[in-house]
Design a protein around this motif. Structure first.
Motif, PDB file in Angstrom:
ATOM      1  N   VAL A  29       0.906  -1.283  -0.003  1.00 56.08           N
ATOM      2  CA  VAL A  29      -0.177  -0.059   0.171  1.00 56.08           C
ATOM      3  C   VAL A  29       0.863   1.243  -0.009  1.00 56.08           C
ATOM      4  O   VAL A  29       0.714   2.551  -0.874  1.00 56.08           O
ATOM      5  CB  VAL A  29      -0.956   0.140   1.103  1.00 56.08           C
ATOM      6  N   VAL A  30       1.866   1.128   0.755  1.00 55.62           N
ATOM      7  CA  VAL A  30       2.777   2.495   1.080  1.00 55.62           C
ATOM      8  C   VAL A  30       3.396   2.509  -0.614  1.00 55.62           C
ATOM      9  O   VAL A  30       3.636   3.838  -0.925  1.00 55.62           O
ATOM     10  CB  VAL A  30       4.162   2.166   1.985  1.00 55.62           C
ATOM     11  N   VAL A  31       3.885   1.616  -1.306  1.00 60.47           N
ATOM     12  CA  VAL A  31       4.636   1.794  -2.618  1.00 60.47           C
ATOM     13  C   VAL A  31       3.337   2.156  -3.434  1.00 60.47           C
ATOM     14  O   VAL A  31       3.672   3.188  -4.515  1.00 60.47           O
ATOM     15  CB  VAL A  31       5.113   0.308  -2.930  1.00 60.47           C
ATOM     16  N   ARG A  32       2.347   1.663  -3.485  1.00 57.21           N
ATOM     17  CA  ARG A  32       1.281   2.203  -4.407  1.00 57.21           C
ATOM     18  C   ARG A  32       0.801   3.724  -3.932  1.00 57.21           C
ATOM     19  O   ARG A  32       0.575   4.405  -4.964  1.00 57.21           O
ATOM     20  CB  ARG A  32       0.072   1.145  -4.169  1.00 57.21           C
ATOM     21  N   VAL A  33       0.562   4.131  -3.057  1.00 59.27           N
ATOM     22  CA  VAL A  33       0.445   5.565  -2.726  1.00 59.27           C
ATOM     23  C   VAL A  33       1.647   6.442  -2.887  1.00 59.27           C
ATOM     24  O   VAL A  33       1.163   7.645  -3.321  1.00 59.27           O
ATOM     25  CB  VAL A  33      -0.170   5.604  -0.992  1.00 59.27           C
TER      26      VAL A  33
END
Length: 79
Positions: A29-33
């Motif tokens: 999720v952090v990479v996607r955000v």
């Protein structure tokens, strides 16, 4: 004593599996955000996928052991 050891092992296995799965999802999720903040995105994606796969694997092992323990109580062959 054996039952307490079995329950403790299953709970510990389930907690570790849930933690690994949640950690992998959080990394993804952090990479996607914020994709521009990660200089080595491939490394982060591989790390997240390994955590997810490991978490699923450990959780499936805990479920399998719980099922085996419930169906083969009289055998006594399980840990």
């Amino acid at each position: 004593m054996k039952t307490a050891l079995r329950v403790t092992a299953l709970v510990l296995t389930a907690v570790i599996g849930l933690w690994a799965l949640g950690h992998g999802i959080a990394i993804a999720v952090v990479v996607r955000v914020n994709p521009e903040e990660h200089s080595n995105m491939l490394r982060t994606l591989v790390e997240g996928s390994v955590f997810i796969a490991g978490g699923v694997s450990v959780l499936s092992l805990a479920i399998q052991q719980l099922y085996c323990w419930r169906t083969h109580r009289k055998g006594g062959g399980l840990l």
